[in-house]
Design a protein around this motif. Structure first.
Motif, short mmCIF file in Angstrom:
data_model
loop_
_atom_site.label_atom_id
_atom_site.label_comp_id
_atom_site.label_asym_id
_atom_site.label_seq_id
_atom_site.Cartn_x
_atom_site.Cartn_y
_atom_site.Cartn_z
N SER A 1 0.83 -1.21 0.00
CA SER A 1 0.00 0.00 0.00
C SER A 1 0.86 1.26 0.00
N PHE A 2 1.95 1.23 0.77
CA PHE A 2 2.87 2.37 0.75
C PHE A 2 3.39 2.60 -0.67
N GLU A 3 3.78 1.53 -1.33
CA GLU A 3 4.33 1.69 -2.69
C GLU A 3 3.28 2.22 -3.65
N GLN A 4 2.02 1.77 -3.47
CA GLN A 4 0.94 2.23 -4.36
C GLN A 4 0.68 3.72 -4.19
N VAL A 5 0.64 4.20 -2.94
CA VAL A 5 0.36 5.63 -2.76
C VAL A 5 1.59 6.48 -3.11
N TYR A 6 2.78 5.93 -2.91
CA TYR A 6 3.98 6.67 -3.32
C TYR A 6 4.07 6.77 -4.84
N ALA A 7 3.52 5.78 -5.54
CA ALA A 7 3.50 5.84 -7.00
C ALA A 7 2.54 6.94 -7.47
N LEU A 8 1.44 7.13 -6.74
CA LEU A 8 0.48 8.19 -7.08
C LEU A 8 1.01 9.56 -6.69
N PHE A 9 1.71 9.62 -5.56
CA PHE A 9 2.20 10.88 -5.00
C PHE A 9 3.70 10.76 -4.71
N PRO A 10 4.55 10.84 -5.73
CA PRO A 10 6.00 10.64 -5.52
C PRO A 10 6.60 11.59 -4.49
N ALA B 1 -3.29 13.65 2.92
CA ALA B 1 -4.62 13.28 3.41
C ALA B 1 -5.30 12.29 2.47
N MET B 2 -5.15 12.50 1.16
CA MET B 2 -5.74 11.57 0.19
C MET B 2 -5.03 10.22 0.25
N ALA B 3 -3.70 10.25 0.37
CA ALA B 3 -2.94 9.00 0.44
C ALA B 3 -3.29 8.23 1.71
N ARG B 4 -3.46 8.94 2.83
CA ARG B 4 -3.85 8.27 4.07
C ARG B 4 -5.18 7.54 3.90
N ALA B 5 -6.13 8.19 3.24
CA ALA B 5 -7.42 7.55 2.99
C ALA B 5 -7.27 6.31 2.11
N LEU B 6 -6.40 6.40 1.10
CA LEU B 6 -6.19 5.26 0.21
C LEU B 6 -5.55 4.09 0.95
N MET B 7 -4.77 4.36 1.98
CA MET B 7 -4.14 3.29 2.77
C MET B 7 -5.19 2.42 3.47
N ALA B 8 -6.40 2.94 3.60
CA ALA B 8 -7.48 2.19 4.24
C ALA B 8 -8.19 1.23 3.28
N HIS B 9 -7.74 1.18 2.03
CA HIS B 9 -8.39 0.35 1.02
C HIS B 9 -9.86 0.70 0.84
N PRO B 10 -10.16 1.94 0.48
CA PRO B 10 -11.57 2.34 0.35
C PRO B 10 -12.23 1.72 -0.87
N ARG B 11 -13.53 1.47 -0.73
CA ARG B 11 -14.36 1.15 -1.90
C ARG B 11 -14.96 2.44 -2.44
N LEU B 12 -15.32 3.34 -1.52
CA LEU B 12 -15.85 4.65 -1.89
C LEU B 12 -15.07 5.71 -1.14
N LEU B 13 -14.49 6.65 -1.89
CA LEU B 13 -13.71 7.74 -1.31
C LEU B 13 -14.57 9.00 -1.33
N LEU B 14 -14.80 9.57 -0.16
CA LEU B 14 -15.53 10.83 -0.03
C LEU B 14 -14.50 11.94 0.16
N ILE B 15 -14.46 12.89 -0.75
CA ILE B 15 -13.43 13.94 -0.69
C ILE B 15 -14.11 15.29 -0.52
N ASP B 16 -13.81 15.96 0.58
CA ASP B 16 -14.48 17.21 0.93
C ASP B 16 -13.59 18.40 0.63
N GLU B 17 -13.98 19.18 -0.39
CA GLU B 17 -13.31 20.44 -0.75
C GLU B 17 -11.81 20.24 -0.99
N MET B 18 -11.50 19.37 -1.93
CA MET B 18 -10.11 19.04 -2.24
C MET B 18 -9.32 20.26 -2.67
N SER B 19 -9.94 21.17 -3.39
CA SER B 19 -9.19 22.28 -4.00
C SER B 19 -9.03 23.49 -3.08
#
Length: 239
Positions: free
Chosen positions: A116-125, A147-165
């Motif tokens: 999982s660490f490698e997967q999120v590091y690939a998305l966010f070098p 914050a997004m990578a931390r959520a992905l570490m939880a293996h989400p099926r549905l990601l709820l993202i609040d005011e990303m920008s």
């Protein structure tokens, strides 16, 4: 809409104590979609996310992967793969990037987190480069990535993202939008709450427009982008 409905909301009312905020919300997110929920500040978007995550009580129908969410705790909801990236990131500023990411795995039954660490590091070098840095010392954009990578570490099926920008430079927002498309390609469904309607519409399949606690428009993004009311209120191009 492709795939089965992962999240089903019908006639949902919610609020804070005796103060109602959401009125008769109908919304669905199907597996494999990016769905945007847009509206001005104070429209009730964050309240809806907090309700879906079971932080707030509600009445109506709220189902995730066929299960009734209403009687569930936030912990039970999270364990089923419904994971929120909160507004304002809410990182542990005194912990390193890697430690923050590890917090995302605390309810996982499997303990093999190296992949999982490698997967999120690939998305966010940049996070790999900064993995030993304190999260509180990073820029806003890097904190949002964390914050997004931390959520992905939880293996989400549905990601709820609040005011990303929120508060981020446009170039950073563009990078995060690309990452969201990669996340979807990896099998994660996304519900994106945004005040930046241009950003949300650029990657979403469908969208809902919320005003004063009610859904006032919904449909494919291309249709909503051509709706004169939506264009006038949110895209600045009345026509």
């Amino acid at each position: 809409m492709n795939g089965h409905c992962l999240l089903e909301i019908k006639n949902l009312d919610a609020g804070y104590g005796a103060v109602p905020v959401l009125f008769g919300i109908d919304l669905s997110v199907c597996a494999g979609e990016i769905v945007a929920l847009v509206g001005s500040n104070g429209a009730g978007k964050t309240t809806l996310l907090r309700t879906i995550s079971r932080i707030l009580p509600a009445r109506g129908t709220l189902r995730f992967a066929g299960e009734d969410l209403l009687p569930m705790t936030p912990e039970a909801t999270f364990s089923r793969g419904l994971v929120q990236v909160p507004e304002g990131r809410q990182l542990f500023g005194g912990m390193t990037v890697a430690e923050n990411l590890l917090m995302g795995t605390y309810r996982r039954r499997d303990k093999d987190v190296a992949q999982s660490f490698e997967q999120v590091y690939a998305l966010f070098p940049i996070l790999k480069e900064r993995r030993r840095q304190l999260a509180g010392n990073m820029s806003g954009g890097e904190q949002q990535m964390c914050a997004m990578a931390r959520a992905l570490m939880a293996h989400p099926r549905l990601l709820l993202i609040d005011e990303m920008s929120l508060g981020l430079a446009p170039v950073i927002v563009d990078q995060l939008l690309v990452v969201l498309q990669e996340i979807r390609a990896q099998g994660v469904t996304v519900l994106l709450v945004e005040q930046d309607v241009f950003a949300a519409f650029s990657i979403a399949d469908r969208a809902y427009v919320m005003e004063t606690g009610r859904i006032v428009r919904e449909g494919p993004v291309a249709t909503l982008a051509d709706d004169p009311t939506v264009r006038d209120a949110y895209l600045g191009t009345a026509g």
